[in-house]
Design a protein around this motif. Structure first.
Motif, mmCIF file in Angstrom:
data_model
loop_
_atom_site.group_PDB
_atom_site.id
_atom_site.type_symbol
_atom_site.label_atom_id
_atom_site.label_comp_id
_atom_site.label_asym_id
_atom_site.label_seq_id
_atom_site.Cartn_x
_atom_site.Cartn_y
_atom_site.Cartn_z
ATOM 1 N N VAL A 1 0.849 -1.191 0.000
ATOM 2 C CA VAL A 1 0.000 0.000 0.000
ATOM 3 C C VAL A 1 0.884 1.240 0.000
ATOM 4 N N ILE A 2 0.644 2.121 -0.931
ATOM 5 C CA ILE A 2 1.305 3.423 -0.956
ATOM 6 C C ILE A 2 0.376 4.397 -0.257
ATOM 7 N N ILE A 3 0.846 5.030 0.821
ATOM 8 C CA ILE A 3 0.021 5.964 1.584
ATOM 9 C C ILE A 3 0.531 7.381 1.326
ATOM 10 N N VAL A 4 -0.343 8.194 0.735
ATOM 11 C CA VAL A 4 0.000 9.573 0.389
ATOM 12 C C VAL A 4 -0.524 10.485 1.490
ATOM 13 N N GLY A 5 0.402 11.056 2.245
ATOM 14 C CA GLY A 5 0.040 11.948 3.337
ATOM 15 C C GLY A 5 0.784 13.257 3.241
ATOM 16 N N ASN A 6 0.932 13.917 4.376
ATOM 17 C CA ASN A 6 1.626 15.201 4.386
ATOM 18 C C ASN A 6 2.229 15.468 5.751
ATOM 19 N N ASP A 7 3.288 16.249 5.745
ATOM 20 C CA ASP A 7 3.932 16.664 6.986
ATOM 21 C C ASP A 7 3.072 17.716 7.679
ATOM 22 N N HIS A 8 3.173 17.788 8.999
ATOM 23 C CA HIS A 8 2.479 18.811 9.776
ATOM 24 C C HIS A 8 3.499 19.672 10.525
ATOM 25 N N TYR A 9 4.597 19.978 9.842
ATOM 26 C CA TYR A 9 5.700 20.753 10.426
ATOM 27 C C TYR A 9 6.375 19.982 11.555
ATOM 28 N N MET A 10 6.328 18.650 11.458
ATOM 29 C CA MET A 10 6.985 17.803 12.442
ATOM 30 C C MET A 10 8.223 17.136 11.860
ATOM 31 N N LEU A 11 8.080 16.613 10.646
ATOM 32 C CA LEU A 11 9.156 15.833 10.037
ATOM 33 C C LEU A 11 10.123 16.722 9.287
ATOM 34 N N PHE A 12 9.608 17.753 8.645
ATOM 35 C CA PHE A 12 10.429 18.704 7.909
ATOM 36 C C PHE A 12 10.238 20.070 8.562
ATOM 37 N N GLY A 13 11.311 20.813 8.681
ATOM 38 C CA GLY A 13 11.227 22.128 9.301
ATOM 39 C C GLY A 13 11.602 23.210 8.325
ATOM 40 N N THR A 14 11.907 24.379 8.859
ATOM 41 C CA THR A 14 12.212 25.521 8.007
ATOM 42 C C THR A 14 13.474 25.322 7.177
ATOM 43 N N THR A 15 14.325 24.380 7.579
ATOM 44 C CA THR A 15 15.570 24.167 6.833
ATOM 45 C C THR A 15 15.357 23.377 5.548
ATOM 46 N N CYS A 16 14.237 22.657 5.441
ATOM 47 C CA CYS A 16 13.995 21.858 4.240
ATOM 48 C C CYS A 16 12.511 21.523 4.153
ATOM 49 N N LEU A 17 11.858 21.996 3.090
ATOM 50 C CA LEU A 17 10.434 21.734 2.887
ATOM 51 C C LEU A 17 10.242 21.155 1.491
ATOM 52 N N PRO A 18 10.406 19.833 1.352
ATOM 53 C CA PRO A 18 10.287 19.220 0.023
ATOM 54 C C PRO A 18 8.873 19.290 -0.516
ATOM 55 N N GLN A 19 8.750 19.389 -1.838
ATOM 56 C CA GLN A 19 7.434 19.371 -2.470
ATOM 57 C C GLN A 19 6.836 17.970 -2.448
ATOM 58 N N PHE A 20 7.669 16.957 -2.635
ATOM 59 C CA PHE A 20 7.195 15.588 -2.473
ATOM 60 C C PHE A 20 8.368 14.691 -2.132
ATOM 61 N N CYS A 21 8.129 13.748 -1.247
ATOM 62 C CA CYS A 21 9.193 12.907 -0.694
ATOM 63 C C CYS A 21 8.686 11.479 -0.596
ATOM 64 N N ILE A 22 9.570 10.527 -0.871
ATOM 65 C CA ILE A 22 9.237 9.110 -0.738
ATOM 66 C C ILE A 22 10.285 8.441 0.142
ATOM 67 N N ALA A 23 9.841 7.580 1.030
ATOM 68 C CA ALA A 23 10.751 6.845 1.912
ATOM 69 C C ALA A 23 11.187 5.562 1.218
#
Length: 280
Positions: A50-72
């Motif tokens: 299952v591919i789960i498409v979600g979003n950060d809530h300013y927890m995983l990425f901060g002001t130093t890096c805000l990717p448009q889309f990221c895959i683990a």
């Protein structure tokens, strides 16, 4: 060849876990039962990943890096924001498929940000633990999961058009994967909700029903036509997560849908919608 066989559009409301008894019991029971129904539908499709498409809530990425889309593509655990009833745990990532999706994207004009070690937040972990893990229990066989994160909660926001294109790219990459995996895609997000503002707790049922109607009629163009200004005014900043729905819908390219449940729950600060995306 791997195949996308189904999908789901579901909420990831953390307040459900923090204050489970806040709404009337009948409303709460229907919302929780909808997760179980989603798990049953997923198990019926006999999916492997299952591919789960979600979003950060300013927890995983901060002001130093805000990717448009990221895959683990490597080791995954979560959630980072531990909630009552959501235990932080390892996630069985399908590393080969995730790496392939990123490589396929790079070869076709999609500059994925890649996380080789990643802790998810609740936008991934709620559908993973409440739907994917439950489906694996029903099926009696593990199901792997791939986290995909879009910039749909913190600006600069991914455009609706790029969310659609990314979903289409995911579908093309899955189809090009050398394997026989059966894949599902979950779009994880709320409908109307206001996060961290004076309007927090407001639910706009009119907006929610409009979105649900567009999703159920597979009218992705109507969702994409909603301007950010319209979404922010009528659905709140949390409804910018509709990008997650657009990406998942474009990836699945469903033939039909089924509305599993909708509950407007101000006590949980969100309009909760559950939709199955079907392929025949």
């Amino acid at each position: 060849m791997a195949t996308i066989v189904s999908g789901l559009l579901v909420p990831h409301d953390p307040v459900m876990f923090v204050a489970p008894d806040a709404p009337a019991k009948e409303i709460a029971d229907k919302a929780w039962a909808a997760f179980d129904t989603c798990a049953e539908r997923l198990a019926e499709q006999d999916v492997d990943t299952v591919i789960i498409v979600g979003n950060d809530h300013y927890m995983l990425f901060g002001t130093t890096c805000l990717p448009q889309f990221c895959i683990a593509t490597g080791d995954v655990d979560g959630p980072l924001d531990q909630l009552p009833g959501l235990k932080r745990q390892p996630v069985p990532n399908h590393e080969a498929l995730a790496t392939h999706i990123a490589a396929h994207g790079h070869a076709n004009g999609f500059d994925w940000a890649v996380a080789r070690s990643f802790s998810t937040d609740h936008s991934f972990s709620i559908p993973f633990q409440k739907i994917v893990q439950r489906a694996a229990e029903i099926r009696g066989k593990p199901i792997q999961a791939i986290p995909v994160y879009l910039a749909s909660a913190v600006d600069p926001f991914l455009t609706m058009q790029r969310a659609q294109q990314l979903g289409q790219q995911i579908a093309a990459a899955v189809e090009a994967f050398d394997g026989d995996e059966r894949v599902a895609v979950i779009g994880s997000g709320g409908i109307s909700h206001w996060v961290g503002t004076k309007e927090s707790g407001r639910v706009n049922e009119t907006f929610d029903h409009m979105v649900l109607d567009h999703c159920c009629s597979l009218n992705i163009n109507a969702i994409m036509a909603l301007s950010d200004e319209h979404i922010l005014e009528h659905g709140g900043n949390g409804a910018m997560e509709l990008r997650n729905f657009v990406c998942a819908m474009a990836a699945v390219n469903a033939d039909s849908t089924s509305l599993i449940e909708y509950q407007p729950v101000p006590e949980w600060v969100t309009g909760l919608g559950f939709i199955e995306l079907k392929k025949h």
